[in-house]
Design a protein around this motif. Sequence first.
Motif: not given
Length: 229
Positions: A11-12, A14-16, A52-54
């Motif tokens: 998750v992190e 992919r966010r980055q 999904h992430y933002f």
Amino acid sequence: MSTGVRRRLGVEERRQQLIGVALELFSRRSPDEVSIDEIASAAGISRPLVYHYFPGKLSLYEAALKRASEDLAGRFAEPQEGPLGARLLRVMRRFFDFVDEHGPGFAALMRGGPAVGSSATNALIDSVRQAAYEQILAHLDVTEAPARLELVVRSWISLAESTALIWLDGRRIPRAELEVQLVHDFAALAAVSAAQDEEMSTLLKRMVKDEPGDGPFADLAVRLLALAG
């Protein structure tokens, strides 16, 4: 031998990745012109997965802005060694490196972009200005700035922002000349304040005491004397 199977990002991670992709796109065009579809395509994922992430482009923009603001604040860090004029010139070169690399995003932030006016954005902009302010005070070996010095330093930081925006609008003045000009501007602002205040006069004398004859502060003095003649 490679199996050709992609490692699934956490998750992190992919966010980055998405923040990095968005920042790259925002650096080339105004954030208003960049769509979620473009960000998804550049990241190699679907549009729904971005959400999904933002929750939206605004939150992604704010996250990208946070990374950029940390980068920009770091450009003002400089070892406190050697003449002040040379130190400020190196800072201005790194500042313009950032402006050059992130032109449209920098201009959108300062002139009006998708997150401008939000409390999160305002806090990030203020954090960069405060970091720059504290770095300059450290170079002056000042812990608590008197009112006139605070006015000089904060006015200079604002001037650097305005100068960068004008430069981005057509780049009609050579960047290297503006970097030196801003160092001269700092000295000039300090000199004007010193003419009104004994404390600033003492500080100005300390600023220029160890400046070399070929440094930017000395160059300003030579130019002013030539004009006076």
